[in-house]
Motif scaffolding. Structure first.
Motif, mmCIF file in Angstrom:
data_model
loop_
_atom_site.group_PDB
_atom_site.id
_atom_site.type_symbol
_atom_site.label_atom_id
_atom_site.label_comp_id
_atom_site.label_asym_id
_atom_site.label_seq_id
_atom_site.Cartn_x
_atom_site.Cartn_y
_atom_site.Cartn_z
ATOM 1 N N ASP A 23 33.499 33.702 34.570
ATOM 2 C CA ASP A 23 32.300 34.523 34.358
ATOM 3 C C ASP A 23 31.097 33.602 34.177
ATOM 4 O O ASP A 23 30.655 33.334 33.064
ATOM 5 C CB ASP A 23 32.488 35.417 33.128
ATOM 6 C CG ASP A 23 31.260 36.262 32.818
ATOM 7 O OD1 ASP A 23 30.424 36.454 33.730
ATOM 8 O OD2 ASP A 23 31.133 36.720 31.661
ATOM 9 N N ASP A 58 27.881 33.867 35.009
ATOM 10 C CA ASP A 58 26.597 34.406 34.541
ATOM 11 C C ASP A 58 26.689 35.054 33.167
ATOM 12 O O ASP A 58 25.700 35.558 32.640
ATOM 13 C CB ASP A 58 26.000 35.382 35.564
ATOM 14 C CG ASP A 58 26.910 36.579 35.828
ATOM 15 O OD1 ASP A 58 27.905 36.774 35.097
ATOM 16 O OD2 ASP A 58 26.623 37.319 36.798
ATOM 17 N N ASP A 116 29.574 35.423 40.716
ATOM 18 C CA ASP A 116 30.178 34.281 40.037
ATOM 19 C C ASP A 116 30.895 33.373 41.040
ATOM 20 O O ASP A 116 30.848 32.139 40.932
ATOM 21 C CB ASP A 116 31.173 34.756 38.977
ATOM 22 C CG ASP A 116 30.501 35.510 37.846
ATOM 23 O OD1 ASP A 116 29.457 35.040 37.356
ATOM 24 O OD2 ASP A 116 31.017 36.569 37.462
#
Length: 214
Positions: free
Chosen positions: A35, A37, A46
């Protein structure tokens, strides 16, 4: 370098072709490997970020992007991120739970659909599909680059010019990609680019039939 470029093409096509799919989010505040961001879920965005790291465009973030734990961010990490985002591993490649078929017969159902819809010579088409019908039905169109005396359309990766995906009956919706652009529908998703599906077909799907595609 050639293998690296193929892997990058694989990642980019599925990112664009299946960009509407996301994984379930984690609980708030819980770190999620992949993940990038930090929005609590793994997405194709991502996967793009991991690919940029692997390509040296962005600085590496080992804490989140090193999915295989080998100490650096690689194209393989981008592939893993993409699979987490889209679960595409069981979608793009014909279903192994059934039997996979390859056909170059002009009267094959899928070849007939594509030949008629796009006015293509049946000899340029090869169908790869799964039984029972799972919707992972492909028709590969080949050109004539490097044509030999006894082959009108050489069936190898260098001569692959278009990949058509045909959906489940009875609608049989069609999407297609030439490695740059896509058209039609794919599981109700539309996209403007299709590098990854094209790359997956060349490197994964066709590889299932090494004696045919050579």
């Amino acid at each position: 370098m050639k293998k690296f470029k193929k892997l990058i093409s694989i990642i980019l096509v599925t990112i664009m072709f299946c960009g509407c799919l996301l994984t379930e989010g984690f609980a708030e505040g819980e770190a999620l490997l992949g993940d990038i961001d930090g929005d609590g879920k793994i997405s194709t965005k991502d996967a793009r970020s991991v690919l940029r790291m692997a390509s040296g465009v962005d600085p590496e973030n080992l804490a989140l992007a090193d999915l295989d734990g080998d100490g650096f961010v690689s194209v393989e990490d981008a592939v893993k991120t993409l699979y987490e985002a889209t679960n595409i591993g069981g979608v793009v490649i014909p279903d192994k739970n059934g039997e996979n078929y390859l056909s170059d017969e002009p009267d094959n159902e899928f070849i007939k659909i594509i030949a008629k819809a796009y006015d293509i010579d049946e000899e340029a088409l090869v169908a790869i599909y799964s039984v029972p019908d799972s919707g992972t039905n492909y028709v590969l169109q080949f050109g004539n680059k490097g044509t030999s005396f006894n082959k009108k359309y050489p069936k190898n990766a260098d001569n692959l010019v278009m990949v058509y995906h045909i959906g489940i009956a009875p609608k049989r919706e069609i999407s297609y990609t030439d490695g740059k652009l896509t058209g039609g529908k794919h599981h109700n998703c539309t996209a403007s680019e299709g590098w990854m599906v094209f790359g997956l077909v060349k490197t994964e799907v066709m590889a299932q039939y090494p004696t045919y595609f050579n």
